[in-house]
Design a protein around this motif. Sequence first.
Motif, mmCIF file in Angstrom:
data_model
loop_
_atom_site.group_PDB
_atom_site.id
_atom_site.type_symbol
_atom_site.label_atom_id
_atom_site.label_comp_id
_atom_site.label_asym_id
_atom_site.label_seq_id
_atom_site.Cartn_x
_atom_site.Cartn_y
_atom_site.Cartn_z
ATOM 1 N N VAL A 1 11.962 3.953 1.123
ATOM 2 C CA VAL A 1 10.635 3.604 0.931
ATOM 3 C C VAL A 1 9.626 4.094 0.230
ATOM 4 O O VAL A 1 9.557 5.167 -0.169
ATOM 5 N N ARG A 2 8.892 2.985 -0.734
ATOM 6 C CA ARG A 2 7.877 3.465 -1.572
ATOM 7 C C ARG A 2 6.542 3.174 -1.007
ATOM 8 O O ARG A 2 6.291 2.547 -0.130
ATOM 9 N N GLY A 3 5.677 3.753 -1.577
ATOM 10 C CA GLY A 3 4.098 3.646 -1.173
ATOM 11 C C GLY A 3 3.351 4.606 -2.264
ATOM 12 O O GLY A 3 3.539 5.861 -2.147
ATOM 13 N N SER B 1 8.680 -6.106 -10.038
ATOM 14 C CA SER B 1 7.081 -6.259 -9.502
ATOM 15 C C SER B 1 6.271 -5.837 -10.658
ATOM 16 O O SER B 1 5.556 -6.694 -11.024
ATOM 17 N N HIS B 2 6.342 -4.756 -11.042
ATOM 18 C CA HIS B 2 5.126 -4.428 -12.310
ATOM 19 C C HIS B 2 5.696 -5.182 -13.305
ATOM 20 O O HIS B 2 4.701 -5.201 -14.433
ATOM 21 N N ALA B 3 6.965 -5.392 -13.609
ATOM 22 C CA ALA B 3 7.264 -6.035 -14.906
ATOM 23 C C ALA B 3 6.638 -7.304 -14.992
ATOM 24 O O ALA B 3 6.341 -7.620 -16.033
ATOM 25 N N SER C 1 -3.868 -3.424 -3.444
ATOM 26 C CA SER C 1 -3.797 -3.343 -4.951
ATOM 27 C C SER C 1 -2.498 -4.173 -5.176
ATOM 28 O O SER C 1 -1.736 -4.364 -4.159
ATOM 29 N N ASP C 2 -2.244 -4.632 -6.481
ATOM 30 C CA ASP C 2 -1.305 -5.638 -6.809
ATOM 31 C C ASP C 2 -0.822 -6.589 -5.625
ATOM 32 O O ASP C 2 0.390 -6.927 -5.450
ATOM 33 N N ALA C 3 -1.738 -7.315 -5.097
ATOM 34 C CA ALA C 3 -1.575 -8.348 -4.235
ATOM 35 C C ALA C 3 -0.691 -9.427 -4.639
ATOM 36 O O ALA C 3 0.255 -10.220 -4.013
ATOM 37 N N GLU C 4 -1.051 -9.809 -6.100
ATOM 38 C CA GLU C 4 -0.083 -11.053 -6.437
ATOM 39 C C GLU C 4 1.349 -10.887 -6.731
ATOM 40 O O GLU C 4 1.983 -11.869 -6.873
ATOM 41 N N GLN C 5 1.630 -9.443 -6.538
ATOM 42 C CA GLN C 5 3.187 -9.200 -6.752
ATOM 43 C C GLN C 5 3.812 -8.823 -5.631
ATOM 44 O O GLN C 5 4.987 -8.143 -5.619
ATOM 45 N N ALA C 6 3.183 -8.789 -4.353
ATOM 46 C CA ALA C 6 3.838 -8.126 -3.200
ATOM 47 C C ALA C 6 4.609 -9.285 -2.461
ATOM 48 O O ALA C 6 4.207 -10.413 -2.210
ATOM 49 N N PRO D 1 4.812 -0.945 0.201
ATOM 50 C CA PRO D 1 3.730 -1.149 -0.579
ATOM 51 C C PRO D 1 3.219 -0.730 -1.835
ATOM 52 O O PRO D 1 3.752 0.478 -2.065
ATOM 53 N N CYS D 2 2.339 -1.467 -2.608
ATOM 54 C CA CYS D 2 2.062 -0.795 -3.803
ATOM 55 C C CYS D 2 1.164 0.470 -3.363
ATOM 56 O O CYS D 2 1.465 1.596 -3.956
ATOM 57 N N ALA D 3 0.345 0.337 -2.326
ATOM 58 C CA ALA D 3 -0.390 1.539 -1.849
ATOM 59 C C ALA D 3 -0.508 1.534 -0.572
ATOM 60 O O ALA D 3 -0.295 0.410 0.337
ATOM 61 N N TYR E 1 -1.789 8.046 -4.274
ATOM 62 C CA TYR E 1 -2.526 8.477 -5.461
ATOM 63 C C TYR E 1 -2.455 7.456 -6.484
ATOM 64 O O TYR E 1 -1.449 7.179 -7.111
ATOM 65 N N LYS E 2 -3.319 6.492 -6.561
ATOM 66 C CA LYS E 2 -3.115 5.304 -7.536
ATOM 67 C C LYS E 2 -3.807 5.260 -8.942
ATOM 68 O O LYS E 2 -4.898 5.388 -9.010
ATOM 69 N N PRO E 3 -2.855 5.271 -9.661
ATOM 70 C CA PRO E 3 -3.431 4.965 -11.272
ATOM 71 C C PRO E 3 -4.034 3.857 -11.594
ATOM 72 O O PRO E 3 -3.365 2.784 -11.921
ATOM 73 N N VAL F 1 10.799 -2.506 -5.489
ATOM 74 C CA VAL F 1 9.965 -3.768 -5.502
ATOM 75 C C VAL F 1 8.860 -3.501 -4.270
ATOM 76 O O VAL F 1 9.035 -2.610 -3.413
ATOM 77 N N GLU F 2 7.806 -4.140 -4.699
ATOM 78 C CA GLU F 2 6.432 -4.014 -3.794
ATOM 79 C C GLU F 2 6.564 -5.148 -2.687
ATOM 80 O O GLU F 2 6.725 -6.466 -2.794
ATOM 81 N N VAL F 3 6.502 -4.434 -1.438
ATOM 82 C CA VAL F 3 6.513 -5.564 -0.199
ATOM 83 C C VAL F 3 5.311 -5.159 0.691
ATOM 84 O O VAL F 3 4.872 -3.953 0.972
#
Length: 247
Positions: free
Chosen positions: A29-31, A175-177, A212-217, A5-7, A34-36, A201-203
């Motif tokens: 795994v990413r997550g 995802s962020h691109a 956060s970043d719902a539209e790209q998950a 996930p993004c967060a 601390y979100k900018p 990638v965000e999942v």
Amino acid sequence: MIAGPCAIESRAQIDLTAKFVASAGAQMVRGGAYKPRTSPYAFQGLGEEGVKLIADACANAGLPAVVEALAEAQLLVLEWYVDMIQIGARNMQNFALLQAAARTMKPILLKRAPFATLDEVLYAAEYILLEGNPNVVLCERGVRGFDPQTRNLFDLGGALRLKELTHLPVIADPSHATGRVSLIEPLVLAAAAAGLDGAIVEVHPEPSVALSDAEQALDFEAFSRLMRRLDALRGTLELKPKLTALK
Ligand code: PEP
Ligand code: MN
């Protein structure tokens, strides 16, 4: 493949996601803890609590974790709990943070800033290498463009040029691109076919309620389809262009 996930939002969310992406073939795994966030009113992440949640989730899933550091003070927590430290796009030229992160001796995932030239990316990486930490992975996450149809401009040519200029691995973050679910799978496949070293990638288990970043998950189904297609593509990749650093 790094996925998650993004967060980090809750124990259930990160546990479920880590287990799922592991079963689908992800290596890491990413997550974000601390979100900018562009807006100070947006969800800022769970902080240290989030770091502990992803560490538990990854221990259960049997995969390493990568979490972004926004500030030096967070490194103490991150170096204890996670396997790789991400320096995000907004901090690519925060040189004191790069040096402090490097000194943890954890591998560093260094994202290209949306305004950075490739030379600036390479000099940022040098700040880490000069601290004696050789483990840097570069990440193309899109540069600022002029067309709001995609969140940023995915610079595949630039990422491939980086591969010519350095021995460091270079991965893609579609995802962020792009900020769009529909474009993530094709760009991961394009990056793999072109010879990049990986993707992040965000999942999310339920993208429509992501904080956060719902539209790209990607949801779980889209992520497993991506992994199947990536596998199929890799079966054909004796075609893979040999990109080697200019010595
Ligand atoms: C992220 O990976 O969640 C992130 C904030 O990415 P970037 O720094 O590339 O915007
Ligand atoms: Mn994100």
